[in-house]
Design a protein around this motif. Structure first.
Motif, PDB file in Angstrom:
ATOM      1  N   LEU A  44       0.757  -1.232  -0.047  1.00  0.00           N
ATOM      2  CA  LEU A  44      -0.025  -0.088  -0.061  1.00  0.00           C
ATOM      3  C   LEU A  44       0.874   1.107   0.082  1.00  0.00           C
ATOM      4  O   LEU A  44       0.801   2.110   0.845  1.00  0.00           O
ATOM      5  N   PRO A  45       1.670   1.304  -1.081  1.00  0.00           N
ATOM      6  CA  PRO A  45       2.387   2.822  -1.238  1.00  0.00           C
ATOM      7  C   PRO A  45       1.466   3.755  -1.429  1.00  0.00           C
ATOM      8  O   PRO A  45       0.280   3.301  -1.840  1.00  0.00           O
ATOM      9  N   GLY A  46       1.756   4.916  -1.215  1.00  0.00           N
ATOM     10  CA  GLY A  46       0.913   6.322  -1.620  1.00  0.00           C
ATOM     11  C   GLY A  46       1.614   7.253  -2.255  1.00  0.00           C
ATOM     12  O   GLY A  46       2.810   7.225  -2.411  1.00  0.00           O
ATOM     13  N   VAL A  47       0.689   8.246  -2.842  1.00  0.00           N
ATOM     14  CA  VAL A  47       1.369   9.409  -3.553  1.00  0.00           C
ATOM     15  C   VAL A  47       1.070  10.438  -2.476  1.00  0.00           C
ATOM     16  O   VAL A  47       0.139  10.715  -1.978  1.00  0.00           O
ATOM     17  N   VAL A  48       2.296  10.981  -2.563  1.00  0.00           N
ATOM     18  CA  VAL A  48       2.397  12.277  -1.681  1.00  0.00           C
ATOM     19  C   VAL A  48       2.949  13.547  -2.203  1.00  0.00           C
ATOM     20  O   VAL A  48       3.703  13.381  -3.065  1.00  0.00           O
ATOM     21  N   GLU A  49       2.653  14.547  -1.473  1.00  0.00           N
ATOM     22  CA  GLU A  49       3.210  16.084  -1.924  1.00  0.00           C
ATOM     23  C   GLU A  49       4.340  16.283  -0.900  1.00  0.00           C
ATOM     24  O   GLU A  49       4.055  16.074   0.331  1.00  0.00           O
ATOM     25  N   ALA A  50       5.686  16.716  -1.302  1.00  0.00           N
ATOM     26  CA  ALA A  50       6.807  16.930  -0.188  1.00  0.00           C
ATOM     27  C   ALA A  50       7.558  18.186  -0.719  1.00  0.00           C
ATOM     28  O   ALA A  50       7.575  18.410  -1.739  1.00  0.00           O
ATOM     29  N   ASP A  51       7.988  18.451   0.529  1.00  0.00           N
ATOM     30  CA  ASP A  51       8.845  19.724   0.329  1.00  0.00           C
ATOM     31  C   ASP A  51      10.400  19.254   0.519  1.00  0.00           C
ATOM     32  O   ASP A  51      10.826  18.950   1.411  1.00  0.00           O
ATOM     33  N   ASP A  52      11.113  19.794  -0.821  1.00  0.00           N
ATOM     34  CA  ASP A  52      12.442  19.675  -0.816  1.00  0.00           C
ATOM     35  C   ASP A  52      13.259  20.694  -0.771  1.00  0.00           C
ATOM     36  O   ASP A  52      13.462  21.252  -1.723  1.00  0.00           O
TER      37      ASP A  52
ATOM     38  N   TYR B  75       8.419  22.161  -3.983  1.00  0.00           N
ATOM     39  CA  TYR B  75       7.506  21.063  -3.762  1.00  0.00           C
ATOM     40  C   TYR B  75       7.414  20.034  -4.981  1.00  0.00           C
ATOM     41  O   TYR B  75       7.345  20.606  -6.197  1.00  0.00           O
ATOM     42  N   GLY B  76       7.093  18.784  -4.755  1.00  0.00           N
ATOM     43  CA  GLY B  76       7.065  18.087  -5.872  1.00  0.00           C
ATOM     44  C   GLY B  76       6.208  16.662  -5.408  1.00  0.00           C
ATOM     45  O   GLY B  76       5.820  16.715  -4.146  1.00  0.00           O
ATOM     46  N   THR B  77       5.703  15.835  -6.410  1.00  0.00           N
ATOM     47  CA  THR B  77       4.895  14.629  -6.079  1.00  0.00           C
ATOM     48  C   THR B  77       5.869  13.270  -6.016  1.00  0.00           C
ATOM     49  O   THR B  77       6.911  13.359  -7.012  1.00  0.00           O
ATOM     50  N   TYR B  78       5.755  12.803  -5.174  1.00  0.00           N
ATOM     51  CA  TYR B  78       6.461  11.470  -4.736  1.00  0.00           C
ATOM     52  C   TYR B  78       5.657  10.274  -4.570  1.00  0.00           C
ATOM     53  O   TYR B  78       4.424  10.353  -4.062  1.00  0.00           O
ATOM     54  N   VAL B  79       6.129   9.120  -4.742  1.00  0.00           N
ATOM     55  CA  VAL B  79       5.684   7.898  -4.090  1.00  0.00           C
ATOM     56  C   VAL B  79       6.185   7.489  -3.050  1.00  0.00           C
ATOM     57  O   VAL B  79       7.537   7.694  -3.022  1.00  0.00           O
ATOM     58  N   ILE B  80       5.596   7.206  -2.008  1.00  0.00           N
ATOM     59  CA  ILE B  80       5.988   6.816  -0.623  1.00  0.00           C
ATOM     60  C   ILE B  80       6.069   5.213  -0.284  1.00  0.00           C
ATOM     61  O   ILE B  80       4.825   4.652  -0.632  1.00  0.00           O
ATOM     62  N   LYS B  81       6.982   4.777   0.010  1.00  0.00           N
ATOM     63  CA  LYS B  81       6.812   3.352   0.713  1.00  0.00           C
ATOM     64  C   LYS B  81       7.161   3.504   2.246  1.00  0.00           C
ATOM     65  O   LYS B  81       8.268   4.096   2.584  1.00  0.00           O
TER      66      LYS B  81
ATOM     67  N   LEU C 128       6.521   9.455 -11.483  1.00  0.00           N
ATOM     68  CA  LEU C 128       6.894   9.638 -12.916  1.00  0.00           C
ATOM     69  C   LEU C 128       5.655  10.036 -13.653  1.00  0.00           C
ATOM     70  O   LEU C 128       4.714   9.171 -14.098  1.00  0.00           O
ATOM     71  N   SER C 129       5.432  11.398 -13.891  1.00  0.00           N
ATOM     72  CA  SER C 129       4.203  11.861 -14.711  1.00  0.00           C
ATOM     73  C   SER C 129       4.089  11.266 -15.902  1.00  0.00           C
ATOM     74  O   SER C 129       4.928  11.125 -16.808  1.00  0.00           O
ATOM     75  N   GLY C 130       2.854  10.749 -16.258  1.00  0.00           N
ATOM     76  CA  GLY C 130       2.692  10.284 -17.718  1.00  0.00           C
ATOM     77  C   GLY C 130       3.179   8.697 -17.858  1.00  0.00           C
ATOM     78  O   GLY C 130       3.045   8.312 -19.044  1.00  0.00           O
ATOM     79  N   ALA C 131       3.527   8.127 -17.005  1.00  0.00           N
ATOM     80  CA  ALA C 131       4.160   7.012 -17.215  1.00  0.00           C
ATOM     81  C   ALA C 131       2.992   5.645 -17.303  1.00  0.00           C
ATOM     82  O   ALA C 131       1.786   5.931 -16.751  1.00  0.00           O
TER      83      ALA C 131
END
Length: 262
Positions: free
Chosen positions: A20-28, A32-38, A104-107
């Protein structure tokens, strides 16, 4: 060591993943970007994340395409508004450092009926999977993405299964790798060519550098080891023991690995 980002918003679960990984927004650091989190709190535990880092970073060093990996700090409070109780419990159990990877947008998911892979690239992927003993790249679960015509590798948590029982690590290096069900087996993978080009790159120095990127807290308190550095050296030794001859023990349709018994 992996760079770190901070999760700021939980977007949605990826329900096709068993953990059950998830999609999150994160502060680098302000970007700010979109990531998959495990998650560290997932059922497979932190060893899945260790395998993701070592295998993902090694693949990148060998020129294979993998999403950028980061350490992701998660505040359990992000789970308070999640309506799904299972997801909420996972977020609450995963406070602290987790693993993130670029979304990966558009994958598109790899479809053997729709996409073509040339024998050289297929050979590199099959050889790499044999090296890390990846048992999870079948046609049923390819763990491959296509991004603008390029092949990307994801999800290496089921690799290096010997680290679940370190006493088997030495004998595992001599076992055949069954690639007869590998999703890229039908593309005539040039395993010998891949071994000639990639095996010399997998040195003790490279593996030491790659294993150093695993967060120490994911290696701490491993039974049978004095400290995290000793665990890292065990990963280096296990992979070095495989690299020179693993291509000789790959079973593809119509082949038989050297040393196989009937």
């Amino acid at each position: 060591m992996l760079s770190e980002v901070t999760a700021v918003r939980y977007v949605t679960p990826l329900r096709e993943g068993g953990s059950l990984p998830g999609v999150v927004e994160a502060d680098d650091h302000g970007a700010y970007g979109t990531y998959v989190i495990k998650f560290t709190g997932a059922g497979q535990g932190r060893k899945t994340l260790v395998a993701e880092v070592i295998c993902g970073e090694l693949a990148r060093e060998l020129g294979l395409r993998v999403p950028r990996l980061v350490g992701m700090r998660l505040d359990p409070v992000l789970g308070l508004g999640e309506p799904d109780e299972r997801v909420q419990a996972l977020l609450k159990a995963s406070g602290g450092l987790n693993l993130g990877m670029d979304f990966l947008s558009g994958a598109l998911g790899f479809d053997p009926l729709a996409h073509h892979v040339d024998p050289a690239e297929a050979g590199r992927v099959v050889w790499f999977d044999a090296l890390i003993n990846n048992v999870d790249r079948s046609w049923r679960n390819p763990n491959l993405l296509m991004v603008r015509g390029d092949l990307w590798l994801i999800d290496h948590g089921a690799s290096m299964i010997w680290h679940h029982n370190w006493r088997t690590a030495e004998t595992a290096s001599a076992k055949p790798y069954d690639a007869s069900d590998h999703v890229l087996a039908p593309y005539g993978p040039d395993v010998a060519g891949a071994a000639a080009g990639l095996a010399p790159l997998v040195t003790e120095e490279l593996l030491t550098e790659v294993t150093a990127r695993v967060p120490e807290e994911w290696l701490a308190d491993e039974p049978g080891f004095a400290d995290a550095d000793e665990v890292r050296r065990a990963y280096v030794a296990a992979l070095l023991a495989r690299v020179k001859t693993v291509h000789e023990r790959i079973t593809l349709p119509g082949t038989e690995p050297k040393g196989a018994t009937k």
